[in-house]
Design a protein around this motif. Structure first.
Motif, PDB file in Angstrom:
ATOM      1  N   SER A   6       0.825  -1.200   0.000  1.00 55.73           N
ATOM      2  CA  SER A   6       0.000   0.000   0.000  1.00 55.73           C
ATOM      3  C   SER A   6       0.858   1.250   0.000  1.00 55.73           C
ATOM      4  O   SER A   6       1.929   1.278   0.591  1.00 55.73           O
ATOM      5  N   ASP A  85      -7.651   1.506  -4.339  1.00 51.54           N
ATOM      6  CA  ASP A  85      -7.753   2.890  -3.860  1.00 51.54           C
ATOM      7  C   ASP A  85      -9.190   3.397  -3.952  1.00 51.54           C
ATOM      8  O   ASP A  85      -9.671   4.084  -3.059  1.00 51.54           O
ATOM      9  N   SER A  88     -11.276   1.316  -1.065  1.00 50.59           N
ATOM     10  CA  SER A  88     -10.298   0.975  -0.020  1.00 50.59           C
ATOM     11  C   SER A  88     -10.917   0.228   1.158  1.00 50.59           C
ATOM     12  O   SER A  88     -10.335  -0.735   1.651  1.00 50.59           O
TER      13      SER A  88
END
Length: 141
Positions: A6, A85, A88
């Motif tokens: 991440s 993203d 998330s």
């Protein structure tokens, strides 16, 4: 053959020059669309191959065209793409530690997982899943 961990929210990801979805890959942008596709796969007796990916991830960009190619070669499977993203919270519920992560699902249940952009391993998993599914007429349950 790598994977990305991440990244921080402040990183610049304005470069989106790689096509991540195409062929028979369905881009998942909401939890609702995920649920709909899983329900559709269940009705059709299809196994789902879900690619949890990120636009800024180098290995994801490398494997994306191959994932699209697999989707065109294997219409008996359902290929989904989730941007970690954009979704998330949803991705976190799948405990994604690196991208890309591929999940193989049958009737909504995980039957396999692959972390990293390993094309030969991805091909092997897809082939073994196809081989494990008996070719039978669609049955109603």
């Amino acid at each position: 053959m790598g994977s990305c961990v991440s990244k921080g929210k402040g990183d610049d990801d304005s470069v989106h020059n790689v096509e991540f979805s195409g062929g028979n890959v369905h881009l998942i942008t909401t939890k609702e669309s995920w649920d709909e596709k899983l329900a559709e796969a269940g009705r059709d007796g299809k196994i789902v191959v879900a690619n949890f990916s990120a636009t800024w991830c180098g290995p994801c960009k490398i494997v994306a065209p191959y994932f699209i190619e697999l989707s065109e070669k294997h219409p008996s499977l359902m290929f989904l793409l989730v941007d970690v993203d954009e979704l998330s919270d949803f991705s976190s519920s799948w405990d994604i530690k690196a991208t890309p992560t591929f999940f193989f699902l049958k009737n909504g249940q995980q039957i396999g997982k692959l972390v990293g952009a390993n094309k030969p391993e991805l091909q092997k998993k897809v082939t073994s899943i196809i081989d494990s599914v008996p070719e039978s007429p669609q049955r109603s349950s």
